[in-house]
Design a protein around this motif. Sequence first.
Motif, PDB file in Angstrom:
ATOM      1  N   ALA A 194       0.809  -1.219   0.000  1.00  0.00           N
ATOM      2  CA  ALA A 194       0.000   0.000   0.000  1.00  0.00           C
ATOM      3  C   ALA A 194       0.841   1.267   0.000  1.00  0.00           C
ATOM      4  CB  ALA A 194      -0.943   0.001   1.195  1.00  0.00           C
ATOM      5  N   ASP A 195       2.061   1.210   0.555  1.00  0.00           N
ATOM      6  CA  ASP A 195       2.897   2.413   0.612  1.00  0.00           C
ATOM      7  C   ASP A 195       3.841   2.532  -0.581  1.00  0.00           C
ATOM      8  OD1 ASP A 195       4.519   0.287   1.221  1.00  0.00           O
ATOM      9  OD2 ASP A 195       5.311   1.125   3.091  1.00  0.00           O
ATOM     10  N   ASP A 202      -6.489   6.683  -0.682  1.00  0.00           N
ATOM     11  CA  ASP A 202      -7.382   6.491   0.453  1.00  0.00           C
ATOM     12  C   ASP A 202      -7.887   5.045   0.454  1.00  0.00           C
ATOM     13  OD1 ASP A 202      -9.248   6.541   2.456  1.00  0.00           O
ATOM     14  OD2 ASP A 202     -10.375   8.252   1.681  1.00  0.00           O
ATOM     15  N   LEU A 203      -7.358   4.233   1.363  1.00  0.00           N
ATOM     16  CA  LEU A 203      -7.727   2.819   1.417  1.00  0.00           C
ATOM     17  C   LEU A 203      -9.043   2.581   2.144  1.00  0.00           C
ATOM     18  CD1 LEU A 203      -4.272   1.128   2.084  1.00  0.00           C
ATOM     19  CD2 LEU A 203      -5.445   1.503  -0.086  1.00  0.00           C
ATOM     20  N   SER A 204      -9.686   3.636   2.624  1.00  0.00           N
ATOM     21  CA  SER A 204     -11.000   3.467   3.242  1.00  0.00           C
ATOM     22  C   SER A 204     -12.117   3.461   2.206  1.00  0.00           C
ATOM     23  CB  SER A 204     -11.268   4.592   4.258  1.00  0.00           C
ATOM     24  OG  SER A 204     -11.485   5.840   3.594  1.00  0.00           O
ATOM     25  N   GLU A 205     -11.775   3.629   0.938  1.00  0.00           N
ATOM     26  CA  GLU A 205     -12.789   3.667  -0.106  1.00  0.00           C
ATOM     27  C   GLU A 205     -12.466   2.705  -1.233  1.00  0.00           C
ATOM     28  OE1 GLU A 205     -12.683   7.799  -1.354  1.00  0.00           O
ATOM     29  OE2 GLU A 205     -11.320   7.314  -3.009  1.00  0.00           O
ATOM     30  N   VAL A 217      -9.915   1.186 -11.295  1.00  0.00           N
ATOM     31  CA  VAL A 217     -10.445   0.868  -9.969  1.00  0.00           C
ATOM     32  C   VAL A 217      -9.286   0.692  -8.995  1.00  0.00           C
ATOM     33  CG1 VAL A 217     -11.803  -0.798  -8.622  1.00  0.00           C
ATOM     34  CG2 VAL A 217     -12.402  -0.331 -11.007  1.00  0.00           C
ATOM     35  N   HIS A 218      -9.482   1.132  -7.740  1.00  0.00           N
ATOM     36  CA  HIS A 218      -8.506   0.785  -6.705  1.00  0.00           C
ATOM     37  C   HIS A 218      -9.201   0.592  -5.367  1.00  0.00           C
ATOM     38  CE1 HIS A 218      -8.338   4.472  -4.278  1.00  0.00           C
ATOM     39  NE2 HIS A 218      -8.394   5.173  -5.396  1.00  0.00           N
ATOM     40  N   TYR A 219      -8.641  -0.280  -4.547  1.00  0.00           N
ATOM     41  CA  TYR A 219      -9.078  -0.481  -3.158  1.00  0.00           C
ATOM     42  C   TYR A 219      -8.021  -1.291  -2.414  1.00  0.00           C
ATOM     43  CZ  TYR A 219     -11.035  -4.800  -5.297  1.00  0.00           C
ATOM     44  OH  TYR A 219     -11.234  -5.950  -6.010  1.00  0.00           O
ATOM     45  N   GLY A 220      -8.111  -1.285  -1.093  1.00  0.00           N
ATOM     46  CA  GLY A 220      -7.149  -1.977  -0.258  1.00  0.00           C
ATOM     47  C   GLY A 220      -7.487  -3.442  -0.059  1.00  0.00           C
ATOM     48  N   LEU A 226      -2.087  -4.194   1.228  1.00  0.00           N
ATOM     49  CA  LEU A 226      -1.924  -4.191  -0.213  1.00  0.00           C
ATOM     50  C   LEU A 226      -2.875  -3.190  -0.860  1.00  0.00           C
ATOM     51  CD1 LEU A 226      -1.758  -7.978  -1.235  1.00  0.00           C
ATOM     52  CD2 LEU A 226       0.140  -6.370  -1.067  1.00  0.00           C
ATOM     53  N   LEU A 227      -2.447  -2.648  -1.995  1.00  0.00           N
ATOM     54  CA  LEU A 227      -3.308  -1.836  -2.843  1.00  0.00           C
ATOM     55  C   LEU A 227      -3.612  -2.640  -4.100  1.00  0.00           C
ATOM     56  CD1 LEU A 227      -4.663   0.890  -3.621  1.00  0.00           C
ATOM     57  CD2 LEU A 227      -2.486   1.493  -4.726  1.00  0.00           C
TER      58      LEU A 227
END
Length: 428
Positions: A194-195, A202-205, A217-220, A226-227
């Motif tokens: 993720a870093d 923003d991994l909360s979305e 598209v992206h998410y954690g 991980l991203l």
Amino acid sequence: MSAGTTAATPDVIVVGGGIGGLGAAYSLRRQGLAVRVLEQAPAFGEVGAGIQLAPNCTRILDDYGLLGEAKRLGVVPDAMVMRDAVDGAELTRLDLRDLEERYGFPYLVIHRSDLHGLLLRACERAGVELVTSQRTVAYANTPTGARVELADGHLEEARVVIAADGLHSVARTLLVDDDPVSSAYVAYRGTVPADQPGRDVDLSEVAVYVGPGCHFVHYGLRGGELLNQVAVFESPKALAGEEDWGTPDELDAAFAGTCDFVREGLPHMWRDKWWRMYDREPLATWTHGRIALLGDSAHPPLQYIAQGAIMAIEDGWVLGEHVARQLRAGTAPAEVDWPLALAAYDAVRPEHCRRVLTTSRAWGELWHLDGLARQQRNVLLRERETTDYSFVDWLYGPTALVPSEEPAMFSTIPLASAQLKELAPVAD
């Protein structure tokens, strides 16, 4: 797990050890049935990256006693946000915490291999017989059930056979002579720490950026470690009928006109493999005697409303519930009336999944608009109330055992506001 089967005849054979096959095996095993899974690969596993599980799936995982483990392995995001890929502006969003309050179960994102492993372990604990290196080449009904023929020539029999054998299903040919339908779109995926991207994500979305002929598209995943990123675009080579389509040069060209945030994500995609996007025309029936299709063999969708794996898990749960209804009425597991159970399964699943398939196609058109149609879409999406769930109640509500009451009807683009409410803003 073994590379050969035992001599005993099981109640159920499941062909295919993917997410759908394992989900069905567990659903039926928990009803006391003897279940054998035949997987063609030398080991059980799953390829890909992230997968989204809406409340219509986490409801089932909760019923299986697996939701807690799934939440520990995945991420429960706060919001789903749709943005314009050209200028980055927000178009609409879902408050996923409020959504959980409405439907009683969370929206979860998880790595495909983690979900597959969770179901595999559940099957192992339950006593499902898991057999590898078994490639099924033919299916047939018998006087007492059904059988499959394996590539090495030997036969396996059971009282019922569930064909979870994927997009290129052999069992599907018993019902229809058709081919997968190419959308001319291709998906690139990638997961990185993720870093690592060196940019603020923003991994909360769960975020989807929709653009002309493309989306991103992206998410954690894995607790935010991980991203996950997905880039999808229409291939000019595919439209021109060329065989070598979806290549990295097309990826870069497709996203050249998108905002900085989207373009900065492209270097983190896996560029040595990509996924061409196919679906099939809906089927009105999925059963042939004691043989039943399940998952992508019956209803492979495009990914735009993130329901492919969920539909497969729903299929297995529904079939298990119709068996359970007989058991609660006093029927012994060995005496299950399979024609009755399969008829009930066939009465509720094909129409619902047809609606998912057609909605996915329409939503893909909506995402990828250009010119005036794109501007009209953006206006309509911005007008949507955040608390308006009318467009997902049919999908996320507890409807898996209920015949669909309303057909999905779509006209050509541009869409009217009422039609937009038939479409769900979710992503792969």
